[in-house]
Design a protein around this motif. Structure first.
Motif, PDB file in Angstrom:
ATOM      1  N   ALA A  67       0.985  -1.092  -0.083  1.00  0.00           N
ATOM      2  CA  ALA A  67      -0.047   0.131   0.057  1.00  0.00           C
ATOM      3  C   ALA A  67       0.747   1.301  -0.227  1.00  0.00           C
ATOM      4  O   ALA A  67       0.576   2.253  -0.700  1.00  0.00           O
ATOM      5  CB  ALA A  67      -1.074  -0.053   1.148  1.00  0.00           C
ATOM      6  N   PHE A  68       1.928   1.233   0.822  1.00  0.00           N
ATOM      7  CA  PHE A  68       2.806   2.448   0.749  1.00  0.00           C
ATOM      8  C   PHE A  68       3.444   2.617  -0.470  1.00  0.00           C
ATOM      9  O   PHE A  68       3.695   3.614  -1.111  1.00  0.00           O
ATOM     10  CB  PHE A  68       3.713   2.348   2.100  1.00  0.00           C
ATOM     11  N   ASN A  69       4.003   1.507  -1.071  1.00  0.00           N
ATOM     12  CA  ASN A  69       4.544   1.563  -2.426  1.00  0.00           C
ATOM     13  C   ASN A  69       3.685   2.135  -3.510  1.00  0.00           C
ATOM     14  O   ASN A  69       3.957   2.802  -4.301  1.00  0.00           O
ATOM     15  CB  ASN A  69       5.382   0.198  -2.712  1.00  0.00           C
ATOM     16  N   LEU A  70       2.355   1.569  -3.498  1.00  0.00           N
ATOM     17  CA  LEU A  70       1.470   2.083  -4.472  1.00  0.00           C
ATOM     18  C   LEU A  70       0.978   3.550  -4.388  1.00  0.00           C
ATOM     19  O   LEU A  70       1.182   4.222  -5.289  1.00  0.00           O
ATOM     20  CB  LEU A  70       0.091   1.337  -4.262  1.00  0.00           C
ATOM     21  N   ARG A  71       1.120   3.905  -2.935  1.00  0.00           N
ATOM     22  CA  ARG A  71       0.719   5.727  -2.838  1.00  0.00           C
ATOM     23  C   ARG A  71       2.140   6.315  -3.337  1.00  0.00           C
ATOM     24  O   ARG A  71       1.632   7.423  -3.781  1.00  0.00           O
ATOM     25  CB  ARG A  71       0.715   5.656  -1.350  1.00  0.00           C
ATOM     26  N   ALA A  72       3.207   5.678  -3.067  1.00  0.00           N
ATOM     27  CA  ALA A  72       4.413   6.580  -3.582  1.00  0.00           C
ATOM     28  C   ALA A  72       4.422   6.523  -5.086  1.00  0.00           C
ATOM     29  O   ALA A  72       4.651   7.337  -5.782  1.00  0.00           O
ATOM     30  CB  ALA A  72       5.501   5.813  -3.155  1.00  0.00           C
ATOM     31  N   LEU A  73       3.979   5.598  -6.004  1.00  0.00           N
ATOM     32  CA  LEU A  73       3.851   5.494  -7.335  1.00  0.00           C
ATOM     33  C   LEU A  73       2.943   6.459  -7.762  1.00  0.00           C
ATOM     34  O   LEU A  73       3.148   7.021  -8.892  1.00  0.00           O
ATOM     35  CB  LEU A  73       3.642   3.859  -7.830  1.00  0.00           C
ATOM     36  N   LEU A  76       4.044   9.871  -7.745  1.00  0.00           N
ATOM     37  CA  LEU A  76       5.077   9.723  -8.950  1.00  0.00           C
ATOM     38  C   LEU A  76       4.540  10.293 -10.189  1.00  0.00           C
ATOM     39  O   LEU A  76       5.152  10.510 -11.430  1.00  0.00           O
ATOM     40  CB  LEU A  76       6.277   8.792  -8.773  1.00  0.00           C
ATOM     41  N   GLY A  77       3.329   9.970 -10.232  1.00  0.00           N
ATOM     42  CA  GLY A  77       2.641  10.183 -11.601  1.00  0.00           C
ATOM     43  C   GLY A  77       2.136   8.925 -12.420  1.00  0.00           C
ATOM     44  O   GLY A  77       1.937   8.695 -13.401  1.00  0.00           O
ATOM     45  N   GLN A  86       2.348   3.532 -16.650  1.00  0.00           N
ATOM     46  CA  GLN A  86       3.417   4.407 -16.775  1.00  0.00           C
ATOM     47  C   GLN A  86       3.514   5.388 -15.689  1.00  0.00           C
ATOM     48  O   GLN A  86       2.685   5.676 -15.245  1.00  0.00           O
ATOM     49  CB  GLN A  86       3.105   5.250 -18.257  1.00  0.00           C
ATOM     50  N   ILE A  87       4.720   5.820 -15.509  1.00  0.00           N
ATOM     51  CA  ILE A  87       5.178   6.833 -14.565  1.00  0.00           C
ATOM     52  C   ILE A  87       5.585   7.985 -15.237  1.00  0.00           C
ATOM     53  O   ILE A  87       6.492   8.197 -15.808  1.00  0.00           O
ATOM     54  CB  ILE A  87       6.336   6.379 -13.447  1.00  0.00           C
ATOM     55  N   GLY A  88       4.855   9.209 -14.975  1.00  0.00           N
ATOM     56  CA  GLY A  88       5.043  10.330 -15.220  1.00  0.00           C
ATOM     57  C   GLY A  88       4.808  10.642 -16.593  1.00  0.00           C
ATOM     58  O   GLY A  88       5.176  11.568 -17.179  1.00  0.00           O
ATOM     59  N   ALA A  89       4.160   9.736 -17.368  1.00  0.00           N
ATOM     60  CA  ALA A  89       3.646  10.105 -18.704  1.00  0.00           C
ATOM     61  C   ALA A  89       2.371  10.574 -18.892  1.00  0.00           C
ATOM     62  O   ALA A  89       1.414   9.993 -18.129  1.00  0.00           O
ATOM     63  CB  ALA A  89       3.766   8.641 -19.608  1.00  0.00           C
TER      64      ALA A  89
END
Length: 91
Positions: A67-73, A76-77, A86-89
């Protein structure tokens, strides 16, 4: 009586490496995110274990960490464009 552990040489090398400026710079860069993760887990009622036994508690902790990692992702977008993540796209 003095007992020398099997990993004594490895620990000695690690202590020497910890004294170098490169190691300390890396540690300073990595420590804040780890401290934030632990603070978030503790701040959301995760200070005590919920179950008896290691198997259930291990699964519970892994769920909290996911859950923490998903929140961080998401912060990050993290986006989904219909087929891939995708992250940040832009979606």
């Amino acid at each position: 009586m003095v007992t020398i552990r099997p990993d004594h040489d490895l620990m000695s090398q690690a202590r020497q490496a910890a004294g170098t400026p490169d190691w300390q710079a890396t540690y300073r860069r990595r420590r804040p995110p780890v401290e934030r993760a632990v603070a978030w887990l503790v701040g959301h009622g995760n200070r005590r274990l919920r179950y008896r036994g290691t198997i259930k508690n291990n699964a519970w902790l892994h769920t909290r960490a996911a859950a923490f990692n998903l929140r961080a992702l998401i912060n990050l977008g993290l986006t989904h464009n219909g087929t891939t993540w995708q992250i940040g796209a832009a979606a």
